[in-house]
Design a protein around this motif. Structure first.
Motif, mmCIF file in Angstrom:
data_model
loop_
_atom_site.group_PDB
_atom_site.id
_atom_site.type_symbol
_atom_site.label_atom_id
_atom_site.label_comp_id
_atom_site.label_asym_id
_atom_site.label_seq_id
_atom_site.Cartn_x
_atom_site.Cartn_y
_atom_site.Cartn_z
ATOM 1 N N THR A 197 83.301 68.567 76.972
ATOM 2 C CA THR A 197 83.001 69.220 75.651
ATOM 3 C C THR A 197 81.629 68.532 75.155
ATOM 4 O O THR A 197 81.854 67.257 75.918
ATOM 5 C CB THR A 197 84.040 69.413 74.669
ATOM 6 O OG1 THR A 197 84.455 68.091 74.504
ATOM 7 C CG2 THR A 197 85.033 70.663 74.964
ATOM 8 N N ILE A 198 81.153 68.712 74.067
ATOM 9 C CA ILE A 198 80.173 67.728 73.619
ATOM 10 C C ILE A 198 81.176 66.519 73.099
ATOM 11 O O ILE A 198 80.406 65.168 73.193
ATOM 12 C CB ILE A 198 79.571 68.419 72.381
ATOM 13 C CG1 ILE A 198 78.715 69.463 72.761
ATOM 14 C CG2 ILE A 198 78.770 67.359 71.632
ATOM 15 C CD1 ILE A 198 77.365 69.287 73.625
ATOM 16 N N GLU A 199 82.050 66.515 72.612
ATOM 17 C CA GLU A 199 83.036 65.254 72.297
ATOM 18 C C GLU A 199 83.184 64.475 73.426
ATOM 19 O O GLU A 199 82.978 63.218 73.341
ATOM 20 C CB GLU A 199 84.199 65.824 71.537
ATOM 21 C CG GLU A 199 83.862 66.288 70.041
ATOM 22 C CD GLU A 199 82.940 65.517 69.283
ATOM 23 O OE1 GLU A 199 83.483 64.341 69.172
ATOM 24 O OE2 GLU A 199 81.963 65.707 68.793
ATOM 25 N N ASP A 200 83.379 65.441 74.491
ATOM 26 C CA ASP A 200 83.876 64.304 75.686
ATOM 27 C C ASP A 200 82.509 63.915 76.030
ATOM 28 O O ASP A 200 82.680 62.387 76.455
ATOM 29 C CB ASP A 200 84.258 65.243 76.970
ATOM 30 C CG ASP A 200 85.545 65.924 76.651
ATOM 31 O OD1 ASP A 200 86.645 65.494 76.046
ATOM 32 O OD2 ASP A 200 85.705 67.063 77.257
ATOM 33 N N TYR A 201 81.400 64.194 76.165
ATOM 34 C CA TYR A 201 79.969 63.547 76.410
ATOM 35 C C TYR A 201 80.078 62.553 75.627
ATOM 36 O O TYR A 201 79.577 61.353 76.035
ATOM 37 C CB TYR A 201 78.947 64.414 76.432
ATOM 38 C CG TYR A 201 77.652 64.069 76.336
ATOM 39 C CD1 TYR A 201 76.931 63.742 77.695
ATOM 40 C CD2 TYR A 201 77.135 63.241 75.223
ATOM 41 C CE1 TYR A 201 75.834 63.048 77.848
ATOM 42 C CE2 TYR A 201 75.573 62.857 75.415
ATOM 43 C CZ TYR A 201 75.215 62.508 76.486
ATOM 44 O OH TYR A 201 74.016 61.816 76.749
ATOM 45 N N LYS A 202 80.201 62.720 74.111
ATOM 46 C CA LYS A 202 79.851 61.526 73.442
ATOM 47 C C LYS A 202 80.973 60.434 73.577
ATOM 48 O O LYS A 202 80.560 59.112 73.314
ATOM 49 C CB LYS A 202 80.137 62.003 71.678
ATOM 50 C CG LYS A 202 78.799 62.985 71.401
ATOM 51 C CD LYS A 202 79.266 63.380 69.902
ATOM 52 C CE LYS A 202 78.002 64.124 69.215
ATOM 53 N NZ LYS A 202 78.640 64.745 68.027
ATOM 54 N N LYS A 203 82.098 60.505 73.971
ATOM 55 C CA LYS A 203 82.846 59.371 74.276
ATOM 56 C C LYS A 203 83.037 59.029 75.580
ATOM 57 O O LYS A 203 83.732 57.791 75.881
ATOM 58 C CB LYS A 203 84.486 60.091 73.865
ATOM 59 C CG LYS A 203 85.107 60.538 72.473
ATOM 60 C CD LYS A 203 85.948 61.213 72.585
ATOM 61 C CE LYS A 203 86.551 61.725 71.118
ATOM 62 N NZ LYS A 203 87.853 62.509 70.968
ATOM 63 N N SER A 204 82.105 59.566 76.396
ATOM 64 C CA SER A 204 82.040 58.834 77.601
ATOM 65 C C SER A 204 81.357 57.532 77.613
ATOM 66 O O SER A 204 80.710 57.318 76.729
ATOM 67 C CB SER A 204 81.209 59.827 78.789
ATOM 68 O OG SER A 204 79.976 59.817 78.395
ATOM 69 N N ARG A 205 81.910 56.480 78.530
ATOM 70 C CA ARG A 205 81.491 55.101 77.969
ATOM 71 C C ARG A 205 79.919 54.983 78.670
ATOM 72 O O ARG A 205 79.271 55.661 79.111
ATOM 73 C CB ARG A 205 82.317 54.327 79.025
ATOM 74 C CG ARG A 205 82.078 54.476 80.823
ATOM 75 C CD ARG A 205 83.071 53.701 81.340
ATOM 76 N NE ARG A 205 82.960 53.865 82.858
ATOM 77 C CZ ARG A 205 82.119 53.128 83.518
ATOM 78 N NH1 ARG A 205 81.518 52.202 83.217
ATOM 79 N NH2 ARG A 205 82.199 53.215 84.867
#
Length: 397
Positions: free
Chosen positions: A195-203
């Motif tokens: 998800t977009i949130e997964d992308y934002k949380k990737s290191r």
């Protein structure tokens, strides 16, 4: 003399990508094994055998961990064929698309009637001798902390965000789309949707570059076979014709000492490909763009003329999925399928061929006749990419 419609891709081969050799004691394969595997798959796809390539063309792509200067000859020895014409791909990630034009020119000139274009790499299981570091990198980049492509692209992405106003949501949309397509591709390595949130949380890797912006190194081999348009009519699979092609190396937009890194040589290469093909932008139904990094995909969409510079609204409103307005990265791209060194760029040629043949499976783009593939190589500091190429492929000559 134009090469438009004079040749076609008639066979493709792609081994699974893996990361064997990254853990002690696990089984692994060599570059030679991936080469032979990819060649066999492409020949089977085309209904050909090794004997068909004696006296014909072989195009072998150099990989970053091989310093051997006679690579095409070594590949011929590995495959057990005796080419009459040898070509070498030395344009990094642009090589596979670049060689579409070079192979087509050789066939059109009558030098051969078949060309096998092939590449493989096993960076996790082989650690060959690396070529020496270029003097400018050694003297003017590394001492100041510029330690490879991640760092260089972080500068490009920062500049792009500053000039365009693009945010994590824009980059994340491209990343999510690629992973969605990968989830539908049995050949992809990373298949879990994000998800977009997964992308934002990737290191963070090199601010603002995140993990999900970056291509994934892997082992693997890929190949395609080209022949004349006439011979292509009698081959096993429907031919996919090369309609337009362009290449541009050492591009500079602005003064060479201060070039604009947000405009790549894809601008010129794409313009030439469109002019040669006679195909309009609206007719292109699939973009498989070189994707070592997410922002480079977006910059290429601009460079190819599918939208204006820094057009945030276009990226916000456009559906980039295989069912949408402008399908991109329908395989999942190298970011999700893996990048076996310079072999990775061939993925974009193979996927466009699959789509035009109607072999996209669950990710098949409907009503597709034309697609475009690009290649990019050599991440330079403070200027544009060193090598670029673009090709338009179609179902009819």
């Amino acid at each position: 003399m134009s090469i438009r419609g004079k040749t076609a891709v008639v066979g493709i081969g792609e081994t699974p990508t893996d990361r064997l050799g990254s853990k002690p004691g696990e089984p692994k394969k060599s570059t030679a094994e991936y080469l032979a595997w990819a060649a066999r798959l492409a020949m089977e796809d085309a209904g050909l055998t090794k004997k068909d390539f004696d006296g014909q063309g072989l195009a072998a792509i150099y990989t970053t961990n091989h310093s051997q200067p006679f690579w095409p000859e070594e590949v011929a020895a590995i495959l057990g064929i005796t080419p009459g014409v040898s070509l070498a791909g030395g344009n990094g990630g642009a090589s596979s698309v670049s060689l579409l034009g070079h192979a087509a020119a050789a066939i059109t000139a009558g030098l051969c009637d078949l060309v096998l274009v092939i590449a493989a790499a096993a960076p996790f299981s082989e650690h060959g001798g690396h070529r020496g570091t270029p003097a400018d990198t050694r003297d003017y980049e590394m001492p100041f902390g510029v330690m490879g492509p991640n760092c260089k692209i972080s500068f490009v992405m920062s500049r792009y965000m500053h000039e365009s106003g693009m945010t994590e949501e824009h980059f994340g949309k491209i990343a999510v789309t690629g992973r969605y397509h990968a989830s539908l591709n049995p050949n992809a390595y990373l298949r879990k949707p994000i998800t977009i949130e997964d992308y934002k949380k990737s290191r963070l890797i090199s601010d603002p570059i995140r993990l999900f912006d970056c291509v994934m190194p892997a082992n693997g081999g890929k190949a395609y076979i080209m022949t004349s348009a006439e011979r292509a009519k009698s081959m096993r699979k429907p031919p996919v014709y090369l309609l337009g092609w362009g290449e541009c190396n050492n591009a500079s937009h602005g003064p060479r000492y201060r070039a604009n890194p947000l405009i790549t040589g894809i601008t010129q290469a794409g313009k030439r490909a469109f002019e040669m093909s006679g195909v309009a932008h609206k007719d292109i139904r699939c973009l498989n763009l070189y994707d070592d990094y997410i922002p480079i995909v977006m910059i290429q969409i601009e460079d190819l003329g599918f939208c204006g510079r820094n057009d945030k609204a276009f990226f916000e409103k456009t559906d980039f999925t295989f069912k949408g307005d402008l399908p991109i990265q329908t395989s999942g791209g190298m970011i999700n399928c893996g990048q076996p060194s310079t072999t990775g760029g061939m993925l974009h040629v193979l996927e466009t061929v699959r789509q035009i043949r109607g072999e996209g499976g669950d990710r098949q783009v409907p009503n597709i006749k034309f697609g475009i593939s690009t290649g990019v190589g050599a991440v330079n500091y403070g200027k544009n990419f060193g090598c670029t190429a673009a090709a338009i492929l179609g179902s009819e000559a």
